[in-house]
Scaffold this active site. Structure first.
Site, PDB file in Angstrom:
ATOM      1  CG  ASP A   1      33.905  44.321  43.379  1.00  0.00           C
ATOM      2  OD1 ASP A   1      33.341  45.440  43.305  1.00  0.00           O
ATOM      3  OD2 ASP A   1      33.558  43.440  44.191  1.00  0.00           O
TER       4      ASP A   1
ATOM      5  CE1 TYR B   1      37.585  44.072  45.100  1.00  0.00           C
ATOM      6  CE2 TYR B   1      38.579  41.874  45.041  1.00  0.00           C
ATOM      7  CZ  TYR B   1      37.698  42.786  45.603  1.00  0.00           C
ATOM      8  OH  TYR B   1      36.951  42.424  46.682  1.00  0.00           O
TER       9      TYR B   1
ATOM     10  CD  GLU C   1      39.080  40.579  49.093  1.00  0.00           C
ATOM     11  OE1 GLU C   1      38.633  40.373  47.951  1.00  0.00           O
ATOM     12  OE2 GLU C   1      38.445  41.227  49.956  1.00  0.00           O
TER      13      GLU C   1
END
Ligand code: SF4
Length: 366
Positions: free
Chosen positions: A146, A128, A45
């Site tokens: 997102d 997020y 991520e």
């Protein structure tokens, strides 16, 4: 149930349709997909925060290879971590990665925290990323929101609130949570992001074969290209960097960028920043006035101009070279390193581009 979903598409239908699509039509295979290891999810991520999947893949594999666990990353030599990160840009991500690995190792005994709130506390992790880790690794009911999710929801439900406004963000977050399949949050989150990336794309979305076509407000009202709405336009700042590669014997002067600016902790050559591109002579005069090069020292300019676009800044770099007979006192804070050891140092992309293309002959600067 909010008015929005009630009016256009039932909540349960939305997630059912989406998960069915994901099961049958999605084939975006990535090494971190279906991953349950929070460390690996976190790493992927962070790498993907400002990087395209195709570019991030190699970096992800390399990081996992070099640092298989959070403890390995925490114990790593920072120079090595930065070197592996080189080329990905946005180096604050790398700094936060190191700081967070150390914190998890020291304060959580190397075990990744497993609640949304504790994940959100970690450096470099916003709502997020916290939702992604919480749902993928721990199956907690947190919806990711997102760019993909903003686009999909804005179009299907016809939301005209700006995605970067306070009211817009609130509305999108509420709707995203409402739509989330609370029993399968990880699968659902992956599905909606994949759907945004492969079907409801920013440009040329695949509306003609889309499963939501008959429910989609943007499609039925011919507003696909108008949604989502954004309030602010990012203002670009132009910067002009004149780098001096000053050589003494086999050594050149470099330093680590320590200021709170772009490329913190990366290395650079002595730099003069001016506000225009065609000021090479001015840059050379300043370098002479500062004693970097003597009055009679020849300074040559590399004929190519290098450019790099960052989110808020456009960088133009001009490279100049000079050979000096002694190490100037005004460069005493610089490290003098063997020119052939330059590849071992982490440099911004624009400097690496220059270093890789030194085949062209420099010409006299003044
Ligand atoms: S119909 Fe088009 S705009 Fe609507 S969700 Fe599908 S791909 Fe997106």
């Amino acid at each position: 149930m909010s008015n929005l979903t009630h009016k256009y598409l039932e909540v349960s239908n939305f997630s059912k349709l989406l998960l069915k699509w994901h099961q049958h039509d999605n084939n975006r295979q990535m090494p971190w997909k279906g991953e349950k290891n929070a460390y690996k999810i976190w790493l992927s991520e962070i790498i993907l925060q400002q990087t395209r999947v195709e570019q991030g893949l190699g970096y992800y594999n390399n990081f996992i290879l070099n640092f298989p666990t959070v403890a390995d990353l925490a114990a790593a030599d920072e120079k090595k971590v930065f070197k592996l990160w080189e080329g990905l840009g946005y180096y604050s991500r790398c700094r936060n990665l190191i700081a967070t690995a150390k914190l998890i190792n020291n304060e959580y005994a190397g075990i990744f925290p497993n609640t949304y709130e504790s994940i959100l506390q970690l450096k470099g992790i916003g709502p997020y990323t916290a939702s992604a880790i919480a749902s993928f690794a721990f199956n907690l009911p947190h919806a990711v929101v997102d760019g993909n999710v903003f686009r999909v929801l804005a179009r299907i439900f016809g939301i005209t609130d700006a995605i970067d406004s306070t009211t817009g963000k609130k509305k999108f977050n509420l709707l995203a949570y409402e739509l989330l399949d609370k029993k399968h949050p990880g699968k659902y989150n992956q599905a909606i992001m994949d759907f945004g990336a492969t079907v409801c794309k920013p440009v040329l979305p695949l509306c003609s074969t889309c499963i939501f076509q008959k429910h989609c407000v943007a499609y039925t009202q011919n507003k696909v290209n108008q949604l989502p709405v954004k309030e602010k336009k990012i203002r670009q700042r132009s910067r002009f960097f004149y780098f001096f590669i000053i050589q003494h014997g086999s050594k050149v002067a470099v330093r680590e960028r320590v200021e709170k600016d772009i490329w913190q902790h990366l290395h650079e050559f002595p730099l003069i920043e001016l506000n225009e591109a065609a000021l090479t002579k001015e840059a050379v005069t300043r370098a002479r006035n500062m004693g970097w090069v003597g009055k009679d020292t020849q300074v040559r300019v590399h004929p190519a101009i290098y450019r790099q676009k960052l989110t808020h800044q456009g960088i133009t770099a001009i490279f100049l070279t000079a050979t000096v007979s002694g190490q100037p006192a005004s460069l005493k804070h610089y490290e003098w390193i063997e020119a052939n050891s330059l590849p071992a140092y982490s440099f911004p992309k624009i400097i690496n581009d220059y270093l890789r293309s030194q085949l062209t002959t420099d010409v006299l600067a003044d």
